[in-house]
Design a protein around this motif. Structure first.
Motif, PDB file in Angstrom:
ATOM      1  N   GLY A 221       0.803  -1.206   0.000  1.00 19.56           N
ATOM      2  CA  GLY A 221       0.000   0.000   0.000  1.00 19.56           C
ATOM      3  C   GLY A 221       0.838   1.258   0.000  1.00 19.56           C
ATOM      4  O   GLY A 221       1.851   1.345   0.687  1.00 19.56           O
ATOM      5  N   THR A 222       0.397   2.238  -0.770  1.00 18.47           N
ATOM      6  CA  THR A 222       1.059   3.539  -0.788  1.00 18.47           C
ATOM      7  C   THR A 222       0.243   4.514   0.055  1.00 18.47           C
ATOM      8  O   THR A 222      -0.987   4.415   0.137  1.00 18.47           O
ATOM      9  CB  THR A 222       1.171   4.057  -2.234  1.00 18.47           C
ATOM     10  OG1 THR A 222      -0.127   4.057  -2.843  1.00 18.47           O
ATOM     11  CG2 THR A 222       2.093   3.159  -3.047  1.00 18.47           C
ATOM     12  N   LYS A 223       0.921   5.454   0.669  1.00 21.14           N
ATOM     13  CA  LYS A 223       0.260   6.370   1.592  1.00 21.14           C
ATOM     14  C   LYS A 223      -0.914   7.084   0.917  1.00 21.14           C
ATOM     15  O   LYS A 223      -0.792   7.619  -0.178  1.00 21.14           O
ATOM     16  CB  LYS A 223       1.265   7.400   2.108  1.00 21.14           C
ATOM     17  CG  LYS A 223       0.680   8.326   3.166  1.00 21.14           C
ATOM     18  CD  LYS A 223       1.744   9.261   3.731  1.00 21.14           C
ATOM     19  CE  LYS A 223       1.134  10.173   4.797  1.00 21.14           C
ATOM     20  NZ  LYS A 223       2.136  11.091   5.377  1.00 21.14           N
ATOM     21  N   GLY A 224      -2.056   7.064   1.607  1.00 20.38           N
ATOM     22  CA  GLY A 224      -3.246   7.725   1.108  1.00 20.38           C
ATOM     23  C   GLY A 224      -4.131   6.851   0.238  1.00 20.38           C
ATOM     24  O   GLY A 224      -5.255   7.250  -0.093  1.00 20.38           O
ATOM     25  N   HIS A 225      -3.655   5.656  -0.113  1.00 19.32           N
ATOM     26  CA  HIS A 225      -4.482   4.787  -0.954  1.00 19.32           C
ATOM     27  C   HIS A 225      -5.709   4.321  -0.181  1.00 19.32           C
ATOM     28  O   HIS A 225      -5.621   3.905   0.976  1.00 19.32           O
ATOM     29  CB  HIS A 225      -3.682   3.569  -1.413  1.00 19.32           C
ATOM     30  CG  HIS A 225      -4.511   2.562  -2.168  1.00 19.32           C
ATOM     31  ND1 HIS A 225      -4.878   2.736  -3.475  1.00 19.32           N
ATOM     32  CD2 HIS A 225      -5.060   1.384  -1.774  1.00 19.32           C
ATOM     33  CE1 HIS A 225      -5.607   1.722  -3.864  1.00 19.32           C
ATOM     34  NE2 HIS A 225      -5.740   0.879  -2.855  1.00 19.32           N
ATOM     35  N   LYS A 245      -2.196   0.692   8.475  1.00 22.20           N
ATOM     36  CA  LYS A 245      -3.458   0.845   7.757  1.00 22.20           C
ATOM     37  C   LYS A 245      -4.604   1.060   8.731  1.00 22.20           C
ATOM     38  O   LYS A 245      -4.575   0.572   9.864  1.00 22.20           O
ATOM     39  CB  LYS A 245      -3.753  -0.410   6.915  1.00 22.20           C
ATOM     40  CG  LYS A 245      -2.878  -0.567   5.678  1.00 22.20           C
ATOM     41  CD  LYS A 245      -3.300  -1.785   4.866  1.00 22.20           C
ATOM     42  CE  LYS A 245      -2.472  -1.895   3.588  1.00 22.20           C
ATOM     43  NZ  LYS A 245      -2.878  -3.079   2.785  1.00 22.20           N
ATOM     44  N   LYS A 246      -5.615   1.775   8.246  1.00 23.82           N
ATOM     45  CA  LYS A 246      -6.851   1.936   9.007  1.00 23.82           C
ATOM     46  C   LYS A 246      -7.946   1.125   8.314  1.00 23.82           C
ATOM     47  O   LYS A 246      -8.200   1.292   7.127  1.00 23.82           O
ATOM     48  CB  LYS A 246      -7.265   3.407   9.093  1.00 23.82           C
ATOM     49  CG  LYS A 246      -8.564   3.611   9.888  1.00 23.82           C
ATOM     50  CD  LYS A 246      -8.899   5.087  10.067  1.00 23.82           C
ATOM     51  CE  LYS A 246      -9.439   5.694   8.785  1.00 23.82           C
ATOM     52  NZ  LYS A 246      -9.945   7.081   8.988  1.00 23.82           N
ATOM     53  N   TRP A 247      -8.572   0.254   9.101  1.00 23.16           N
ATOM     54  CA  TRP A 247      -9.667  -0.568   8.604  1.00 23.16           C
ATOM     55  C   TRP A 247     -10.963  -0.115   9.255  1.00 23.16           C
ATOM     56  O   TRP A 247     -11.004   0.167  10.453  1.00 23.16           O
ATOM     57  CB  TRP A 247      -9.450  -2.043   8.954  1.00 23.16           C
ATOM     58  CG  TRP A 247      -8.332  -2.723   8.216  1.00 23.16           C
ATOM     59  CD1 TRP A 247      -6.995  -2.499   8.369  1.00 23.16           C
ATOM     60  CD2 TRP A 247      -8.470  -3.757   7.242  1.00 23.16           C
ATOM     61  NE1 TRP A 247      -6.274  -3.327   7.538  1.00 23.16           N
ATOM     62  CE2 TRP A 247      -7.161  -4.112   6.833  1.00 23.16           C
ATOM     63  CE3 TRP A 247      -9.556  -4.406   6.671  1.00 23.16           C
ATOM     64  CZ2 TRP A 247      -6.924  -5.104   5.886  1.00 23.16           C
ATOM     65  CZ3 TRP A 247      -9.317  -5.397   5.724  1.00 23.16           C
ATOM     66  CH2 TRP A 247      -8.019  -5.732   5.338  1.00 23.16           C
ATOM     67  N   MET A 306      -4.101  -1.077  12.009  1.00 27.84           N
ATOM     68  CA  MET A 306      -3.217  -2.227  11.868  1.00 27.84           C
ATOM     69  C   MET A 306      -1.778  -1.755  11.758  1.00 27.84           C
ATOM     70  O   MET A 306      -1.404  -1.055  10.811  1.00 27.84           O
ATOM     71  CB  MET A 306      -3.593  -3.032  10.628  1.00 27.84           C
ATOM     72  CG  MET A 306      -4.862  -3.841  10.767  1.00 27.84           C
ATOM     73  SD  MET A 306      -4.586  -5.405  11.644  1.00 27.84           S
ATOM     74  CE  MET A 306      -3.724  -6.355  10.384  1.00 27.84           C
ATOM     75  N   ASP A 307      -0.964  -2.119  12.753  1.00 29.15           N
ATOM     76  CA  ASP A 307       0.463  -1.828  12.730  1.00 29.15           C
ATOM     77  C   ASP A 307       1.232  -3.098  12.386  1.00 29.15           C
ATOM     78  O   ASP A 307       0.695  -4.213  12.444  1.00 29.15           O
ATOM     79  CB  ASP A 307       0.924  -1.299  14.088  1.00 29.15           C
ATOM     80  CG  ASP A 307       0.403   0.099  14.361  1.00 29.15           C
ATOM     81  OD1 ASP A 307       0.734   1.009  13.577  1.00 29.15           O
ATOM     82  OD2 ASP A 307      -0.327   0.273  15.352  1.00 29.15           O
ATOM     83  N   VAL A 322     -10.418   0.116   3.535  1.00 31.98           N
ATOM     84  CA  VAL A 322      -9.044   0.121   4.035  1.00 31.98           C
ATOM     85  C   VAL A 322      -8.320   1.347   3.496  1.00 31.98           C
ATOM     86  O   VAL A 322      -8.328   1.601   2.282  1.00 31.98           O
ATOM     87  CB  VAL A 322      -8.281  -1.154   3.605  1.00 31.98           C
ATOM     88  CG1 VAL A 322      -6.939  -1.230   4.327  1.00 31.98           C
ATOM     89  CG2 VAL A 322      -9.109  -2.409   3.855  1.00 31.98           C
ATOM     90  N   GLU A 323      -7.684   2.080   4.403  1.00 32.01           N
ATOM     91  CA  GLU A 323      -6.890   3.249   4.019  1.00 32.01           C
ATOM     92  C   GLU A 323      -5.454   3.056   4.482  1.00 32.01           C
ATOM     93  O   GLU A 323      -5.206   2.723   5.647  1.00 32.01           O
ATOM     94  CB  GLU A 323      -7.465   4.519   4.641  1.00 32.01           C
ATOM     95  CG  GLU A 323      -6.701   5.787   4.252  1.00 32.01           C
ATOM     96  CD  GLU A 323      -7.258   7.032   4.894  1.00 32.01           C
ATOM     97  OE1 GLU A 323      -6.682   8.120   4.673  1.00 32.01           O
ATOM     98  OE2 GLU A 323      -8.272   6.927   5.623  1.00 32.01           O
ATOM     99  N   THR A 324      -4.502   3.247   3.576  1.00 33.00           N
ATOM    100  CA  THR A 324      -3.089   3.128   3.927  1.00 33.00           C
ATOM    101  C   THR A 324      -2.617   4.434   4.561  1.00 33.00           C
ATOM    102  O   THR A 324      -2.631   5.490   3.922  1.00 33.00           O
ATOM    103  CB  THR A 324      -2.234   2.806   2.694  1.00 33.00           C
ATOM    104  OG1 THR A 324      -2.695   1.582   2.116  1.00 33.00           O
ATOM    105  CG2 THR A 324      -0.768   2.664   3.082  1.00 33.00           C
ATOM    106  N   ILE A 325      -2.215   4.344   5.816  1.00 31.03           N
ATOM    107  CA  ILE A 325      -1.716   5.522   6.541  1.00 31.03           C
ATOM    108  C   ILE A 325      -0.232   5.697   6.318  1.00 31.03           C
ATOM    109  O   ILE A 325       0.279   6.820   6.205  1.00 31.03           O
ATOM    110  CB  ILE A 325      -2.024   5.379   8.043  1.00 31.03           C
ATOM    111  CG1 ILE A 325      -3.543   5.249   8.262  1.00 31.03           C
ATOM    112  CG2 ILE A 325      -1.473   6.559   8.829  1.00 31.03           C
ATOM    113  CD1 ILE A 325      -3.921   4.961   9.693  1.00 31.03           C
ATOM    114  N   GLU A 326       0.462   4.582   6.257  1.00 27.72           N
ATOM    115  CA  GLU A 326       1.916   4.606   6.103  1.00 27.72           C
ATOM    116  C   GLU A 326       2.316   3.499   5.145  1.00 27.72           C
ATOM    117  O   GLU A 326       1.847   2.361   5.265  1.00 27.72           O
ATOM    118  CB  GLU A 326       2.579   4.401   7.476  1.00 27.72           C
ATOM    119  CG  GLU A 326       4.089   4.341   7.469  1.00 27.72           C
ATOM    120  CD  GLU A 326       4.634   4.020   8.857  1.00 27.72           C
ATOM    121  OE1 GLU A 326       5.408   3.059   8.981  1.00 27.72           O
ATOM    122  OE2 GLU A 326       4.257   4.729   9.806  1.00 27.72           O
TER     123      GLU A 326
END
Length: 581
Positions: A221-225, A245-247, A306-307, A322-326
């Motif tokens: 995942g790329t940031k912001g995806h 990621k944020k789920w 999710m870390d 799902v959002e990629t934070i990092e």
């Protein structure tokens, strides 16, 4: 949320979240921090979690004889409590204090998470890159599931180098399947541990009758995806290897979905039509792309982060985004199994095709096909009695003989894996030394003859690389005892067919003298007529020097049934592989 508390969510919200790591042991945990089921067998998973401390053991796939991969992944929750309280019911998020908990997977199977090497070694024919829609205001509004009417678009790239350039320079998130040596091990072990498809698995993916299947997806995942609201039809275990990621979840109304629903993704009209058809089969009020309506989902939304080192399970049919934070990588173990409807219908077709009236090709000789309708009415009127007769004669055991009720011996399929399999089966200690090897031997080691035994001095010759089961030696095997009941009335499996190997070989080798060993070989096929390829659910070559199987092949109909009924104790091999039930 305080670290020493468990977030308990109602069944409508459908998610469990584990504790932080430094919890003290309680009186109901053993010296390793595991829950003592004998102390209080009736407690649910959330209470069990509250009484465990999370030691965050590092997962290593080369640990020898550790047969429960599921329990190591979802630790501190036991597999027993997970399967009874969570599996196919609610999501479970297990947090970890160790970002390197899955270092073995990252380094030894995924090349240190190097995207280029992952793309080069994928099981997929292509690498998929996700092109986000143009920004059009808020991520999502109202009851529209997608952040844009356009939706995500993917492009599939066959060249790994091109995919790598687009991923790194254009900031496109990527998806591909994991390398086969990782995918096959994880899927085989997890199917076995959760029991989907009774643990049956075909690593080649070619068999039509295998009850269980799965794949391991690798996401970078790329940031912001953002992957917006959708549902899957698989049971999913996600392992976060790096990044964050944020789920967000919401419970869906379709239980045991036949297909996923992907309103977030730019799909063709035929794909959307098929998804709607499948969803409405389970829920007639289903509205594609509308998640706030009570007909599609219920309960409140719930978010988790999710870390690296965390594990997430979520069941089929649960809405999620799902959002990629990092920037980072994760793998998702997707597990699937055959439905009862599929198994029963294939079995019924097998049985019906034995009857002349059911084998008849549909053909009309009257205007508007009225004769065809009358024929169908007659056949359908007979169907209840046919089904009842099958049920009364133990066809359930015939559909799933003991060999299909426990996992098969795992064999890694790949260009360079045959040598590894030979080494693993011939040396008791090799599993520890081989880098990244996972011991996934069958719980019963007698299902097939090992290569070491087949190639050892004094062993019988192979017949065209067939694994041969000796009916007489099979008597000494202990693992079949749990499947066999003494003092019962024995029947021939109506779905089974036994034939002489000699009848097959003499047809295409008529001039060649057949060896004595060939004359003692027999082929057993079970439940094969319910698919166009006539692929058997069970096929095994049996050796019998006693003459009993040859006698069975000489009998038909009632004579064969009577001979089996009179057996005091049938050969265990014939029970195990489903000729006798």
């Amino acid at each position: 949320m305080p670290n020493n508390k468990i977030k308990r969510i109602s069944p409508g919200e459908g998610i469990e979240e584990s504790t932080d790591a430094k919890r003290q042991k309680t009186s109901s945990s053993d010296k390793n921090g595991r829950y003592d089921h004998e102390h209080d067998d009736g407690r649910h998973a959330e209470i069990v979690l509250n009484e465990l401390r999370h030691n965050d053991p590092v997962l290593q796939l080369h640990i020898k004889n550790d047969r429960n991969l599921l329990e190591r992944i979802i630790y501190p929750l036991s597999s027993r409590d997970f399967k009874s309280s969570c599996f196919r019911k609610k999501a479970v998020h297990i947090q970890s204090n160790r970002k390197d908990r899955f270092r073995d997977i990252s380094e030894n199977f995924l090349f240190g998470l190097d995207p280029k090497q992952i793309f080069e070694e994928t099981s997929s024919d292509s690498i998929f890159l996700w092109i986000p829609p143009p920004k059009q205001g808020p991520i999502s509004t109202g009851d529209d599931l997608s952040s844009s009417k356009v939706g995500l678009q993917s492009i599939d790239i066959q060249d790994p180098n091109t995919a790598y350039i687009l991923h790194t320079r254009s900031n496109y998130a990527s998806y591909c399947r994991a390398p086969p040596e990782l995918e096959q091990r994880l899927v085989s072990s997890m199917l076995r541990d959760v029991g989907l498809g009774c643990g049956q698995y075909d690593p080649t993916g070619e068999r039509l009758t295998t009850l269980g299947r799965g794949e391991v997806e690798t996401f970078i995942g790329t940031k912001g995806h953002l992957t917006d609201w959708h549902t899957d039809f698989q049971e999913n275990f996600t392992i976060q290897l790096s990044g964050r990621k944020k789920w967000t979840f919401k419970q869906g109304t379709v239980k045991h979905p036949l297909r996923g629903t992907t309103p977030h993704y730019r799909s063709s009209s035929d794909v959307i039509e098929n998804q709607i058809k499948a969803a409405k089969l389970s829920n007639p009020d289903y509205q594609f792309g509308k998640q706030d309506l009570g007909s599609n989902a219920f309960g409140n939304e719930f978010e988790i982060i999710m870390d690296a080192g965390d594990v997430l399970y979520f069941p089929a049919g649960m809405w999620h985004k799902v959002e990629t934070i990092e920037y980072g990588a994760s793998i998702n173990i997707s597990l699937m199994g055959s439905t009862y409807a599929s198994l029963v219908c294939k079995t019924l077709e097998h049985h019906l095709l034995e009857k002349e009236e059911w084998r008849e090709v549909i053909c009309s000789s009257q205007d508007k096909g009225s004769d065809v309708i009358e024929k169908l009415k007659s056949l359908m009127n007979d169907l209840p009695s046919i089904v009842k007769n099958l049920a009364d004669n133990g066809v359930a055991e015939g559909m799933l003989p003991p060999v299909l009720r426990e996992p098969p011996v795992f064999q890694l399929v790949g260009e360079e894996e045959e040598m590894i399999n030979d080494s693993q089966s011939c040396s008791e200690d090799e599993g520890v030394q081989l880098k990244g090897m996972l011991d996934v031997k069958n719980l019963h080691e007698e299902e097939s003859v090992s290569k070491c035994e087949e190639n050892s001095p004094g062993s019988h010759d192979e017949v065209e690389d067939e694994n041969i089961i000796d009916v007489n030696e099979f008597e000494s095997i202990n693992s079949t005892e749990s499947f066999i009941r003494t003092g019962k009335f024995w029947r021939r499996n109506p779905l089974a067919s036994l034939m002489r190997m000699l009848d097959v070989k003499s047809f295409y080798e008529p001039e060649q003298d057949q060896s004595d060993d060939t004359k003692n070989l027999f082929i057993l096929n079970t439940n094969f007529a319910g698919n166009d390829m006539h692929e058997s659910a069970v096929r095994v070559v049996l050796r019998d020097v006693s003459g009993q199987l040859d006698c069975f092949c000489s009998l038909q109909g009632k004579s064969l049934d009577d001979a089996i009924n009179e057996l005091k104790e049938p050969p265990k091999a014939l029970l195990y592989y489903g000729f006798i039930i």
